[in-house]
Structures are given as structure tokens and as C-alpha cells.
Design an enzyme around this catalytic site. Structure first.
Site, PDB file in Angstrom:
ATOM      1  N   SER A  51      25.891  -4.258  22.726  1.00 54.57           N
ATOM      2  CA  SER A  51      26.192  -5.965  22.750  1.00 54.57           C
ATOM      3  C   SER A  51      24.829  -6.613  21.735  1.00 54.57           C
ATOM      4  CB  SER A  51      26.178  -6.348  23.862  1.00 54.57           C
ATOM      5  OG  SER A  51      26.371  -7.830  23.661  1.00 54.57           O
ATOM      6  N   GLU A  57      39.060   0.711  22.248  1.00 50.39           N
ATOM      7  CA  GLU A  57      39.732  -0.696  22.327  1.00 50.39           C
ATOM      8  C   GLU A  57      40.528  -0.611  20.957  1.00 50.39           C
ATOM      9  OE1 GLU A  57      36.774  -3.024  25.029  1.00 50.39           O
ATOM     10  OE2 GLU A  57      36.246  -2.910  22.812  1.00 50.39           O
ATOM     11  N   LYS A 117      24.960  -3.517  28.010  1.00 46.30           N
ATOM     12  CA  LYS A 117      26.482  -3.296  27.755  1.00 46.30           C
ATOM     13  C   LYS A 117      26.445  -1.893  26.955  1.00 46.30           C
ATOM     14  CE  LYS A 117      29.619  -5.089  28.109  1.00 46.30           C
ATOM     15  NZ  LYS A 117      30.266  -6.314  27.514  1.00 46.30           N
ATOM     16  N   HIS A 145      52.834   1.703  38.107  1.00 46.66           N
ATOM     17  CA  HIS A 145      52.473   0.039  38.040  1.00 46.66           C
ATOM     18  C   HIS A 145      51.206  -0.063  38.211  1.00 46.66           C
ATOM     19  CE1 HIS A 145      56.852  -0.364  38.621  1.00 46.66           C
ATOM     20  NE2 HIS A 145      56.806   0.728  39.604  1.00 46.66           N
TER      21      HIS A 145
END
Length: 510
Positions: free
Chosen positions: A294, A307, A300, A173
Site C-alpha cells: 500500500s 483481484e 498491507k 453458500h
């Protein structure tokens, strides 16, 4: 080369006003709108190699049946060779009448071979021709995908074998549950990917049937021998039913399911690595070559591969469901709807192949951060189950033990004292049990076969090494058996000579 170019210079005999191969039944030329809507050449052109293979086998079958003499056979085979060269060097000319790669090749063969070339399609329909080409393509490309999956499994095995005693929280979970060795966690993905390879191999076995000779739907009155062309093309057997042979796209649906489930497994890995490489968890750091930055935020370092692995799974789910929706309402036998089988299949193979290579590189080059992993896993509550099992070993019923430890966890979370102090002071537990809450202890107590503790993981590494060697053998991919890197102080290197004995010895331990 994935397909023929458009508008390249060709033989002087090519005609820009060439008619479609089915023109005899029709009085006028096909409408531009019809050609634009029905043409499949933009995507099925990648089947040109398979179409040439099928055509050569068909020509040899026609000669064997006495339908072509040796002279015409030689002329047609020579023309097919010239077409192959033109396709390979980008000199093949596409004509407006070329609906698909199959008609384009036949049209060009006829231009080159003259009257002999007009005999190429004898006893053959595009229905059995296309089905044969697609099975040949799947036979090659699905194996290639399976090899890429095995490559990712190999990366996971390598990282697991070098992880040593590093441990991290195991989650349920998305809540910390119990500590597990990093090697155990990595191999969990490896076993899932192994099932993906097994499914692909099973699909390859089922699709290993030649449709050539089925014709449009009913076979032929000509003395063709489907068993001969099947053997020529390396299929294990010819079709049993001509109606089924030209309409069957089960193998495409199966392939898409196999590819989609593999993509879903990559999505799970991607989701995990997005979390692991975040500042909040910080379990791993991506190599610069496998991360992006970025355009605005200088600090970043983004996990774009992870992703996109998530996103591509959704795309493949769409490919699968789209094909199933196309197939569900079709009557026997061939329907033009089946033209829609190729784009989702090609897309799924392309996207998954890219994803597998990218994820393999991402994991192989990443740096694990053991201190962050182990600090998270050493939270006292992750040892709660060990306290309960300590009570069980001394005669307490598990449900009662669960309640005793659960009450201690509640008191610790309320700020009364640490879980270790509360366990030491509890009359049912005491200092001996409280020692189980110390950092690094719980992960060593997972002793059951297949579990996350050191001895069990050592055996699992040996089993996985054997499993991977078996998959490589089934795929015909060379690869040494044996873990290539040390496994840390809890187990020596596993070599081919002792891999099986490690499994046996560990599973005999109680």
C-alpha cells in the site's frame, strides 16, 4: 514482434502519396476522416506473419495454376522475404494510404517487385485473405493459451501432490459444510481447467479450414485450387462454401467463449485466494514477489493478482458479448462490421495469457497454513452429516436421522453443551457416534470414488496425472507422467507404471 513500427525508414522507392489499392473506381482521394475511422492497421498489424504465410501460399498457388511464371514467382517471393525482414527489424515504412497490414504488405511488395508485384492479389480478395490470416493466428495463439492452462493445471497438481493429509473446510453458500483434503480442493480447479483446454482444442479443430480461394464472396473464374493452398498452409481442409468462408466468424465467437469461461474459472480461483489470504481466514500466505503493498498503509500485503483475475473476467465477458452483438444482425457475406472481430479477440488472448501466468506463479509460490485450515475444518458442526450417516448405517431413515442431528446442532449452538457431548448422551447415538466429531476424523470418512477422503483422493491424483499427460500429448507439449512429490502418509508416489492400477484398485473398493 507484434506488428510493424510507424514511420521507420524504408526503401527509397516508397512514396508518401501512395494510393489505396482500390483507387481505380474512385475519382478523388479518400477523406482523412474516412481513413481515420476505417483504418485497422493499429491493431491488425500483429497479423503480419500470418499475412506473409498466406501470401506465399497464394503465390505458389498462382504459379501452379499457370497464372504466374517461375520468374515472377521468384521475384514476388523474394519481395515477400524482404518485407518480412523489414517488419522483423523495424525498418518497414507505413504510408498514409495503408488501411491495414494486408494493403501495407501488398503495397510494399509492389514497390519492390515492380510489375510482378502487381500480380500478387490475382484471384484473391481481402475478404478471404483476412479470414485466412485470422484463422492462422488463432491456430497458433489458442494453442499457446491452452499450454498456459496446462501449466496452471501442473502447478495445481504439484501443490495437491505435496499437500498430504492437510484438510480444510469445504463450503457451500460460503458456509462451512464438510472437511475436504486440500489436494481435493485444488484438483477441483484442475478438472475445470481441463475442460477449458478440451474446449480450446475442439475450437482449434473446427477452425482448421482454409478460406483462401473464396475471393470476395463467390470464388473465381481463374483456375485456382483452394485445396492446394489449404495444404500449403497446413489446414486440414479447404472451405465448402465461398459465402460462408468469408463471412464465418463462428470460430472467433467460439474462441472468445472458451477464453471467457477460462477467465471465469480464474476469477473463481481469484475470489478464493482473496479470502484464503485474508487475516480472517488465513489459510495461505502470498510470496512477496506475487503480492503488492500500500502507498499509505505500511502493514498491507495485497492479493492484487487474485483481484485482477476477478476483474479481467468481466473484461472478457465484454469482449464476447460485444462480438456477438456485432454478428447478430449481419447479412451474407462480408461486411466491414467484421473488422470488429479482432480487437476483442486479441484483447482476450492477451489478458488471459497474462492472468494465467500470474495466477500460476501466485499459487506455486504461496505458503499454505495447515493449522488455520484444520482448525476451521474441525468445528464440530462439520461432522453433522457423519452423525446422520452413522444412524443411516444402523437402519434409521435418512430424513429422520437428519432431524435427530439437526436438533442436536440447534441445542449445541444455543449453548446447552458441545455437539460431541450431546451426541454421546443421545440414546440414538452414544459414545461410538460421538467419536466421529473428534478433530480430523470426518475427512477420513469420505470413501466414495471422486470424494474428498484419502483413498479417493489418491486415486484422483493418479487419474488427474493421466489426464494431464493426455492433454500435453494432444498439445504436443513434453512433460513427464507421474506425481513429482510425495502425497503424505495416505498414499505413496504415483508413477507412470502404477497410475492406472491405483485408479482401478481404488474404484474396486467398497
Amino acid at each position: 514482434m507484434s506488428g510493424p513500427p510507424r514511420g521507420a525508414a524504408g526503401d527509397a522507392g516508397a512514396s508518401p502519396s501512395a494510393k489505396p489499392l482500390w483507387h481505380g473506381r474512385f475519382e478523388g482521394a479518400p477523406a482523412d476522416e474516412l481513413l481515420a475511422f476505417t483504418a485497422s492497421l493499429p491493431f491488425d498489424r500483429r497479423l503480419w506473419r500470418q499475412d506473409l504465410l498466406g501470401s506465399r501460399a497464394h503465390v505458389r498457388g498462382l504459379e501452379r495454376a499457370g497464372l504466374l511464371d517461375s520468374a515472377d514467382t521468384a521475384v514476388i517471393l523474394d519481395a515477400l522475404g524482404r518485407v518480412e525482414a523489414e517488419l522483423a527489424d523495424d525498418s518497414f515504412r507505413i504510408e498514409p494510404s495503408d488501411e491495414d497490414i494486408h494493403t501495407a504488405i501488398e503495397r510494399r511488395v509492389t514497390e519492390l517487385a515492380g510489375p510482378a508485384g502487381a500480380r500478387l492479389h490475382t484471384g484473391r480478395s481481402r475478404n478471404d485473405q483476412v479470414a485466412t490470416d485470422l484463422r492462422l493466428w488463432c491456430r497458433e495463439e489458442l494453442r499457446s493459451v491452452a499450454v498456459r492452462v496446462v501449466d496452471l493445471q501442473t502447478v495445481l497438481l504439484d501443490r495437491a501432490s505435496r499437500a498430504g493429509e492437510v484438510y480444510l473446510p469445504g463450503y457451500t453458500h460460503l458456509q462451512r459444510a464438510q472437511p475436504v483434503l486440500l489436494a481435493h480442493h485444488l484438483l477441483a480447479h484442475g478438472w475445470a481447467l481441463g475442460r477449458d483446454v478440451d474446449r480450446l482444442l475442439a475450437t482449434l479443430e473446427r477452425l482448421d479450414v482454409s478460406p483462401l480461394g473464396a475471393g470476395a464472396l463467390a470464388g473465381s473464374s481463374l483456375p485456382l485450387d483452394p485445396a492446394f493452398t489449404s495444404a500449403e498452409l497446413g489446414f486440414s481442409r479447404p472451405f465448402d462454401n465461398s459465402l460462408d468462408a468469408v463471412s464465418d466468424r463462428d470460430f472467433v465467437a467460439e474462441a472468445l467463449f472458451d477464453l471467457t469461461l477460462t477467465a471465469i474459472h480464474l476469477s473463481r480461483i481469484g475470489e478464493e485466494w482473496v479470502l484464503w489470504t485474508s487475516e480472517e481466514l488465513g489459510f495461505a500466505r502470498l510470496d512477496d514477489a506475487f503480492a503488492t503493498g500500500s502507498s499509505m498503509l505500511p502493514q498491507k500485503k495485497n492479493p492484487d493478482i487474485a483481484e485482477l483475475a476477478r476483474a479481467k473476467a468481466g473484461r472478457l465477458i465484454g469482449d464476447l458479448t460485444g462480438l456477438l452483438a456485432t454478428l447478430k444482425g449481419l447479412p451474407l457475406a462480408y461486411n466491414r462490421d467484421l473488422q470488429e472481430d479482432k480487437e476483442p479477440l486479441f484483447d482476450a488472448v492477451d489478458q488471459l495469457s497474462l492472468a494465467l501466468s500470474a495466477v500460476s506463479g501466485m499459487i506455486a509460490s504461496a505458503t499454505f497454513l495447515p493449522d488455520r485450515m484444520q482448525a476451521a475444518a474441525d468445528e464440530p458442526v462439520t461432522s453433522a452429516t457423519d452423525l446422520a450417516e452413522w444412524l443411516v448405517l444402523r437402519g434409521t431413515p435418512f430424513r429422520e436421522a437428519h432431524a435427530i442431528v439437526g436438533a442436536l446442532v440447534r441445542r449445541a449452538e444455543a449453548g446447552e453443551a458441545s455437539l460431541r457431548s450431546l451426541a454421546a448422551a443421545d440414546p440414538a447415538l452414544g459414545p461410538e457416534a460421538a467419536a466421529l466429531v473428534a478433530p480430523g476424523v470426518a475427512v477420513t470418512r469420505r470413501t466414495t470414488p471422486g470424494g474428498a477422503g484419502p483413498a479417493a483422493v489418491r486415486a484422483q491424483l493418479a487419474r488427474f496425472t493421466l489426464e494431464l499427460a493426455d492433454l500435453r500429448e494432444r498439445l504436443g507439449v513434453p512433460g513427464a507422467l507421474g506425481v513429482r512429490s510425495p502425497m503424505g502418509s495416505f498414499g505413496e508416489k504415483v508413477a507412470e507404471s502404477d497410475a492406472k492400477s491405483v485408479v482401478s484398485d481404488t474404484f474396486s473398493q467398497k
